[in-house]
Scaffold this active site. Structure first.
Site, PDB file in Angstrom:
ATOM      1  N   PRO A   1      45.349  45.282  38.400  1.00  8.12           N
ATOM      2  CA  PRO A   1      44.454  43.915  38.306  1.00  8.12           C
ATOM      3  C   PRO A   1      43.317  44.372  38.456  1.00  8.12           C
ATOM      4  O   PRO A   1      42.884  44.921  39.224  1.00  8.12           O
ATOM      5  CB  PRO A   1      45.020  42.848  39.111  1.00  8.12           C
ATOM      6  N   GLU A   2      42.329  43.693  37.646  1.00  7.11           N
ATOM      7  CA  GLU A   2      40.843  43.954  37.700  1.00  7.11           C
ATOM      8  C   GLU A   2      40.360  42.801  38.970  1.00  7.11           C
ATOM      9  O   GLU A   2      41.136  42.030  39.417  1.00  7.11           O
ATOM     10  CB  GLU A   2      40.161  43.869  36.788  1.00  7.11           C
TER      11      GLU A   2
ATOM     12  N   LYS B   1      38.815  44.980  44.283  1.00 13.96           N
ATOM     13  CA  LYS B   1      40.226  44.706  44.017  1.00 13.96           C
ATOM     14  C   LYS B   1      41.083  44.581  45.312  1.00 13.96           C
ATOM     15  O   LYS B   1      42.176  44.642  45.440  1.00 13.96           O
ATOM     16  CB  LYS B   1      40.766  45.839  43.313  1.00 13.96           C
TER      17      LYS B   1
ATOM     18  N   ARG C   1      33.201  51.421  52.184  1.00 15.66           N
ATOM     19  CA  ARG C   1      33.358  52.108  51.265  1.00 15.66           C
ATOM     20  C   ARG C   1      33.315  51.788  49.737  1.00 15.66           C
ATOM     21  O   ARG C   1      33.500  52.461  48.860  1.00 15.66           O
ATOM     22  CB  ARG C   1      34.890  52.742  51.377  1.00 15.66           C
TER      23      ARG C   1
ATOM     24  N   ASN D   1      39.597  48.792  33.582  1.00 18.53           N
ATOM     25  CA  ASN D   1      39.524  49.545  32.358  1.00 18.53           C
ATOM     26  C   ASN D   1      39.291  48.539  31.236  1.00 18.53           C
ATOM     27  O   ASN D   1      38.619  48.935  30.284  1.00 18.53           O
ATOM     28  CB  ASN D   1      40.977  50.139  31.937  1.00 18.53           C
TER      29      ASN D   1
ATOM     30  N   ARG E   1      42.187  58.032  32.987  1.00 18.72           N
ATOM     31  CA  ARG E   1      42.246  56.786  32.412  1.00 18.72           C
ATOM     32  C   ARG E   1      41.967  56.605  30.910  1.00 18.72           C
ATOM     33  O   ARG E   1      41.152  57.408  30.339  1.00 18.72           O
ATOM     34  CB  ARG E   1      41.199  55.615  33.256  1.00 18.72           C
TER      35      ARG E   1
END
Length: 267
Positions: free
Chosen positions: A2-3, A52, A123, A164, A256
């Site tokens: 999931p984005e 995310k 991060r 993506n 990817r």
């Protein structure tokens, strides 16, 4: 995976339905039993997303951190909920509402102390869905890198929440090759990419669907999958470009799948 818009959508739902009230937290599967016991019966102060990552903040100062990963899902139901089905890592019930949710298959489901939350968010890069995002810092870091832009946009330490689909589509919308090095991206180009993400991703939060094709191009060939909005290039390898009819290309970049139009996005 999931984005970011998906996690922000979940966070908004959990906040709206449970924040400010006592919640019951359990782990029917047992793998989160100790963590669930630490927050069970507390007031959920709020829920938020960062990239995310989903964060449930409790009155004690503890935070439940969830990263869905590739297979994690939340399912919601009105109370009373039926007996858990499958491997439910965490069940959260709003005692003041009729809302309950089950979490299955996450990469991470853990309780964090405030310093650990700070370390986690430190991060992460700029999140287009957060008002506190520092896109200029992200742009400066991109312009210092010789990595390809297609890889940089998926680096969560630079831009948090882009996956993506948004990576492929925003580069197409701006006619930028995913193979261009970060050092070759101008300030104005980055500002335009960021502004587009800031416009596109809230639509995903509101609707649960990634709408990326402009109205004048949202016709012709169907989507890559049933019940999904059309895309320009994502998962359309071998198909004609919606703008110029060139065959959409595909290759793997840093593990990817990458999709682009060789004509609209020249190297």
């Amino acid at each position: 995976m999931p984005e970011g818009h998906t996690l922000h959508r979940i966070a908004r739902l959990h906040h709206d339905r449970c924040a400010g009230g006592v919640v019951r937290v359990s782990s029917p599967q047992g793998r989160f039993a100790d963590g669930a016991a630490r927050v069970n019966g507390q007031v959920l102060v709020g829920a938020e997303a960062y990239g995310k990552h989903l964060l449930h903040h409790y009155e004690s100062g503890l935070t439940v951190h969830v990263h869905l990963g590739l297979y994690g899902t939340f399912s919601e139901a009105e109370l009373p909920m039926a007996a858990p089905v499958g491997q439910v890592r965490m069940r959260m019930l709003g005692t003041a509402t009729d809302f309950g949710t089950d979490l299955r298959g996450p990469t991470a489901c853990e309780v964090l102390l405030p310093p650990e939350v700070d370390a986690l968010t430190a991060r992460l890069g700029a999140d287009p869905l957060r008002a506190d995002a520092d896109h200029e810092r992200a742009g400066a870091r991109i312009r210092r890198s010789r990595r390809q832009l297609g890889a940089l946009l998926l680096d969560q330490a630079l831009i948090a929440g882009v996956g993506n689909v948004y990576r492929a589509e925003v580069l197409f919308r701006h006619g930028i090759s995913p193979f261009r090095q970060g050092t070759q991206v101008g300030i104005a180009e980055w500002d335009a990419i960021w502004a587009d993400l800031v416009e596109l991703m809230p639509v995903g939060v509101a609707t649960g669907r990634m709408h990326v094709v402009r109205p004048e191009h949202d016709l012709g060939a169907p989507s890559y999958a049933k019940d999904r909005p059309r895309t320009y290039v994502y998962r359309r390898q071998g198909e004609p470009c919606r703008v110029c009819a060139t065959t959409i290309a595909h290759q793997v970049m840093e593990g990817r799948n990458l999709f682009w139009c060789p004509t609209c996005q020249p190297r």
